[in-house]
Design an enzyme around this catalytic site. Structure first.
Site, PDB file in Angstrom:
ATOM      1  N   ASP A 413      92.757  81.434 -45.774  1.00  0.00           N
ATOM      2  CA  ASP A 413      93.247  82.175 -44.610  1.00  0.00           C
ATOM      3  C   ASP A 413      94.569  81.537 -44.186  1.00  0.00           C
ATOM      4  O   ASP A 413      94.589  80.403 -43.693  1.00  0.00           O
ATOM      5  CB  ASP A 413      92.184  82.067 -43.492  1.00  0.00           C
ATOM      6  N   HIS A 414      95.633  82.271 -44.375  1.00  0.00           N
ATOM      7  CA  HIS A 414      96.959  81.691 -44.153  1.00  0.00           C
ATOM      8  C   HIS A 414      97.251  81.460 -42.670  1.00  0.00           C
ATOM      9  O   HIS A 414      98.204  80.782 -42.308  1.00  0.00           O
ATOM     10  CB  HIS A 414      98.019  82.620 -44.772  1.00  0.00           C
TER      11      HIS A 414
END
Ligand code: CAO
Length: 441
Positions: A413-414
């Site tokens: 999850d950036h």
């Protein structure tokens, strides 16, 4: 006629379970197995059935009461023939006011989760049984089984309904209001579920115009998976980072352990080594062992390392969780993995088997493929995909040498993890897998 007090049966390790719905009233005639009340734990909703047919003489609980095993639920007036059918193993019921009353045992409750075991009538809410497919916190909703049944009968998707009950629980009236509103606005409401979002629905095509077709319904797990995976895919900005680990030494070690593993009754596959290595790197890089909270503004760091392992079953993908991987040995992990994947394939996983994961691993190494991009199992923040190890020529500085290389893919999850951290994680993981001595440092 005998009056029997019906106690809460042994439904597992629960305490003070709130009653969320009372399904019978004084004077009601109930059939054996008919649900009397609905209880809710933080994991599941379950209906407690009547052990036999009878007429409700007293209802001893009300909504929001907290029940424990043995607490009396109702008094049932039963004819003597029915009463003798009461099953053995009486549990401690509350003191019975009437002389003729005696506590009886009741059938197992009906957990409202996807557990096709003989005890369960799977009706809905696979979110617990299938955590990879569980709705994200924002999409979760609460509704009693009868409301869910009502919604199902009307074809209402409860995730679209706003609940006005306690803690936003969806009530029957909410479903009715939703349907009324839908009828008032037939065009906007009857559009596909992606209407209202920025994403255009896929076109609906009549494929028969091109040739013969067969329509096969998706399994319940697949339907849930689809929802959850779409939600994760759309809500989580994904990045996938690839690497290869040199597992030549690991493989030699694994082969050398084969006899001992057989004696211990387990089969060591590369996956348990990967689990150990992941646990080690998660310990070193706690941001990967975390979830965003519902506001999206805080990161919850977990001080335990529970790893979900994707298991392929005839009904679809499920992700049982192996707890405290950092504290377990390879043989213990193998044995747990074998047990849980067998239960998964038999459809016997419990909600507990699938709750509490911090990070997931999807291993397709036993099947094949060179790489793939796994979807983060939100609200976790990262997932590791493992593909099939392959003997490859690796340049050692002066010549090509044959090394067994394991393809790894880390999706993350950036919003939580920067690219540099992702690269550090997968390099560290590759380092541990290449040299297992790292595990004891
Ligand atoms: N490279 C090479 N060989 C591998 C390997 C890898 N990365 N991983 C496993 N193998 C080998 C094993 O050693 C075993 O070999 P032998 O039969 O010769 O002993 C064989 O492949 C089969 O392994 P397995 O699949 O039975 O066992 P596992 O521990 O690797 O995996 C489980 C267990 C439950 C994860 C797996 O059976 C499974 O269901 N995988 C699918 C997961 C999935 O569907 N993921 C996709 C999710 S996204 O849609």
């Amino acid at each position: 006629m005998t009056v029997k007090s019906i106690p809460l049966p042994d439904i597992g390790n629960f305490k003070d379970l709130p009653v969320i719905e009372v399904l019978v009233a004084v004077g009601d005639r109930v059939q054996a197995e008919q649900s009397l009340i609905t209880l809710e734990s933080d994991k599941a909703t379950m209906e407690i059935p009547a052990p036999f047919a009878g007429t409700v003489r007293k209802v001893l609980v009300k909504t929001d009461d907290k029940l424990n095993i043995g607490d009396a639920i109702v008094e049932l007036e039963v004819d003597d023939a029915e009463a003798t059918k009461a099953i053995e193993t009486p549990v401690n019921a509350a003191p019975a006011p009437a002389a003729a009353q005696e506590p009886v045992s009741v059938p197992a409750p009906t957990p409202l989760v996807a557990m096709p075991s003989p005890l369960a009538k799977p009706t809905q809410d696979q979110s617990q049984a299938d955590p990879i497919n569980a709705p994200s916190p924002g999409a979760a909703y609460h509704a009693s089984p009868s409301v869910r049944a009502f919604a199902r009968a009307l074809g209402v998707d409860l995730s679209q309904v706003s609940g006005t009950g306690v803690k936003s629980r969806i009530l029957k009236a909410d479903v009715t209001a939703y349907v009324k509103a839908a009828l008032a606005e037939p065009i906007s409401r009857s559009a596909p579920s992606s209407a209202g979002s920025a994403i255009a629905p896929l076109p609906s095509i009549d494929f028969t115009q091109f040739g013969a077709i067969e329509t096969v319904p998706l399994s319940r797990i697949q339907k849930r998976s689809g929802k959850h995976l779409s939600s994760c895919w759309l809500n989580i900005p994904h990045v996938t980072q690839f690497d290869e680990a040199d597992i030549t030494a690991l493989e030699d070690f694994r082969v050398s352990l084969k006899m001992r593993a057989e004696k211990a009754g387990v089969k060591l596959t590369p996956l348990v080594f990967v689990m150990k290595a992941v646990a080690r790197v998660l310990g070193d890089m706690p941001k990967f062992n975390a979830s965003l909270d519902a506001s999206g503004e805080n990161l919850i760091l977990k001080k335990y390392i529970h790893i979900g392992v994707a298991v392929d079953t005839p009904n679809g993908l499920v992700v049982p969780v192996i707890r405290d991987v950092d504290q377990k040995g390879l043989f213990e992990l193998s044995s747990e993995l074998a047990a849980v994947s067998t239960r998964a394939r038999e459809g016997k996983l419990t909600p507990e088997d699938m709750a509490g994961g911090c990070f997931s691993i999807s291993s397709l190494g036993g099947i094949g493929g060179t790489q793939f991009t796994p979807i983060v199992n939100g609200p976790e923040v990262a997932i590791l995909g493992v593909s099939r190890a392959k003997m490859s020529p690796v340049w050692d500085g002066s010549s090509f040498v044959p090394r067994l290389m394991l393809p790894l893919a880390l999706s993350y999850d950036h919003r939580v993890i920067d690219g540099a951290q992702g690269a550090r994680f997968i390099s560290a993981l590759s380092g541990v897998l290449s040299d297992l001595r790292e595990l004891i440092l």
